[in-house]
Design a protein around this motif. Structure first.
Motif, PDB file in Angstrom:
ATOM      1  N   PHE A 190      12.825   6.143  18.945  1.00  0.00           N
ATOM      2  CA  PHE A 190      14.222   6.252  18.988  1.00  0.00           C
ATOM      3  C   PHE A 190      14.750   7.432  18.119  1.00  0.00           C
ATOM      4  CE2 PHE A 190      13.190   2.089  17.270  1.00  0.00           C
ATOM      5  CZ  PHE A 190      14.262   1.045  17.878  1.00  0.00           C
TER       6      PHE A 190
ATOM      7  N   SER B 179      13.549   5.661  24.102  1.00  0.00           N
ATOM      8  CA  SER B 179      12.395   4.753  25.318  1.00  0.00           C
ATOM      9  C   SER B 179      11.455   4.128  24.589  1.00  0.00           C
ATOM     10  CB  SER B 179      11.731   5.746  25.617  1.00  0.00           C
ATOM     11  OG  SER B 179      11.236   6.317  25.107  1.00  0.00           O
ATOM     12  N   ALA B 180      10.351   3.208  25.530  1.00  0.00           N
ATOM     13  CA  ALA B 180       9.510   2.572  24.825  1.00  0.00           C
ATOM     14  C   ALA B 180       8.144   1.933  25.374  1.00  0.00           C
ATOM     15  CB  ALA B 180      10.812   0.782  24.580  1.00  0.00           C
TER      16      ALA B 180
ATOM     17  N   THR C  87      15.431  -3.847  15.256  1.00  0.00           N
ATOM     18  CA  THR C  87      14.260  -4.071  15.828  1.00  0.00           C
ATOM     19  C   THR C  87      13.452  -4.873  15.305  1.00  0.00           C
ATOM     20  OG1 THR C  87      12.428  -2.170  17.452  1.00  0.00           O
ATOM     21  CG2 THR C  87      13.106  -2.280  14.384  1.00  0.00           C
TER      22      THR C  87
ATOM     23  N   GLN D  21       8.451   1.097  19.703  1.00  0.00           N
ATOM     24  CA  GLN D  21      10.136   1.572  20.200  1.00  0.00           C
ATOM     25  C   GLN D  21       9.907   2.995  19.862  1.00  0.00           C
ATOM     26  OE1 GLN D  21      11.940  -0.660  21.522  1.00  0.00           O
ATOM     27  NE2 GLN D  21       9.966  -2.035  22.074  1.00  0.00           N
TER      28      GLN D  21
ATOM     29  N   TRP E 214      20.140   6.359  14.435  1.00  0.00           N
ATOM     30  CA  TRP E 214      18.897   6.151  15.315  1.00  0.00           C
ATOM     31  C   TRP E 214      19.303   5.922  16.537  1.00  0.00           C
ATOM     32  CZ3 TRP E 214      13.604   4.972  12.586  1.00  0.00           C
ATOM     33  CH2 TRP E 214      14.394   5.508  11.289  1.00  0.00           C
ATOM     34  N   THR E 215      18.912   6.294  17.804  1.00  0.00           N
ATOM     35  CA  THR E 215      19.694   5.767  19.031  1.00  0.00           C
ATOM     36  C   THR E 215      17.704   5.905  20.063  1.00  0.00           C
ATOM     37  OG1 THR E 215      21.349   7.582  19.178  1.00  0.00           O
ATOM     38  CG2 THR E 215      20.303   6.814  20.723  1.00  0.00           C
ATOM     39  N   LYS E 216      17.816   4.407  20.301  1.00  0.00           N
ATOM     40  CA  LYS E 216      16.572   3.863  21.036  1.00  0.00           C
ATOM     41  C   LYS E 216      17.307   5.593  22.671  1.00  0.00           C
ATOM     42  CE  LYS E 216      14.073   0.896  22.823  1.00  0.00           C
ATOM     43  NZ  LYS E 216      13.863  -0.577  23.130  1.00  0.00           N
TER      44      LYS E 216
END
Length: 345
Positions: A23, A36-37, A335, A21, A32-34
């Motif tokens: 962030f 991509s993954a 998470t 993950q 903390w912002t998502k």
């Protein structure tokens, strides 16, 4: 700033994760912002970023592979390069050599340490250049010490890879030259019987190493000699005196000034904070509730000096601002099954 979180993904590990993950993290670590993954990816359980911060490498727990990724300089996203075998089962730790031409890997279940070459033009992985098999006698714990079980291999600034072996109660010292381990110069240091050495932290300027011992929940302070050999100085508990239940010590990290050491406890679900004096000796300062269950991994970032705790079984990462006599929680990130965190600054 970007944070990369490795996780457990398999039913065998009772895991809920899906891959690495990514962030976007604010400078104060409060947001903390998502971003991509990279999914799906099986058990990307320990991560490593190079000095240029344009490549990320991960090992796959309970498997036998290491993978390479490029990092997008603007968005932080990962792009797969390639994957090669580590030559052994359940790789648990990886570290660069000094010039980042090779990665050294601890194969926990097959009792070996591997060296894998890096293609310096692409950042991709080339085949193994060596595989060192550990043949030492295992410790007395019938279930946890059936054979040698190397658990980490960080590179010290003196050029030695020190390898705490949970299975043998020893710390092995190895050097790597031109991709080959120097077997004629290897040495080992015996720790307390049944202690189960797991991970190491290196003092930033003193010739002192700290080893967290999983099975007896202790931390050992060792002096480093000029020729690279180690001498144990003291061993002390990682849990409070009043805690009498089951515990397994796990992670260890040190701040950049060398004034504080942190050790995580799975069972007490805490992080013990130790003060470090001018000689490198430890004194217990206080204990932090980890903010979740099973704090397998901890780290102190080099940007703000905050403590980050990956609570594997409660699916969260907690961040603390640490002072001399207490730690203030500043953020909790949900998470799944986190077991490693690395930052791109």
């Amino acid at each position: 700033m970007f944070a990369y979180v490795g996780c457990r993904t398999t039913k065998r590990r009772n895991a809920r994760g899906t891959g690495i993950q990514v962030f976007k993290v604010s400078d104060d670590f409060k947001n903390w912002t998502k971003a991509s993954a990279f999914e799906p990816l099986e058990n990307p359980s320990y991560l490593l970023i190079n000095k240029r911060q344009d490549r990320l490498y991960c090992i796959h727990g309970d498997r036998s592979e290491i993978s390479a990724f490029s990092i997008d300089p603007f968005y932080g996203s990962l792009h797969f390069i390639n994957q090669v075998s580590t030559g052994g089962a359940n790789p648990v730790h990886l570290a660069f050599n000094a010039d980042e031409t090779h990665i050294v890997i601890s194969n926990h279940i097959s009792s070996s340490v591997a060296a894998v070459e890096i293609d310096t033009s692409t950042g991709g992985l080339l085949p193994r250049t060596d595989l060192f098999e550990i043949l030492d006698k295992p410790g007395p714990h019938k279930t946890e010490q059936p054979f040698p079980k190397p658990h980490a291999n960080p590179l010290h600034r003196n050029g030695w890879f020190y390898i705490p072996d949970k299975g043998t109660d020893k710390i092995l010292g190895l050097q790597l030259k031109d991709g080959v381990f120097c077997r004629h110069s290897q040495h080992s240091t015996e720790l307390r019987e049944g202690s189960g050495p797991r991970h190491l932290a290196y003092h930033p300027h003193l010739s002192v190493i700290y080893c967290v011992n999983e099975l007896d929940s202790t931390v050992t302070t060792l002096k480093v000699s000029e020729n690279g050999t180690l001498s144990p100085v003291s061993t002390q508990s990682t849990v409070r005196d009043s805690f009498t239940e089951f515990n397994r010590a796990a992670g260890i990290t040190i701040n950049c000034t060398g004034s504080r050491l942190f050790v995580s406890n799975r069972g007490e679900d805490s992080v013990s904070v130790f003060n470090i004096n001018a000689q490198g000796l430890l004194s217990f300062a206080y204990s932090i509730a980890s903010g979740g269950q099973t704090p397998r991994f901890i780290d102190v970032d080099t940007f703000m000096g905050h403590l980050h705790i990956a609570n594997e079984d409660s699916d969260n990462i907690t961040t603390f601002k640490v002072s001399e006599d207490h730690a203030e929680p500043i953020h909790t990130l949900p998470t799944a099954s986190p077991v490693c965190i690395v930052f791109k600054y």
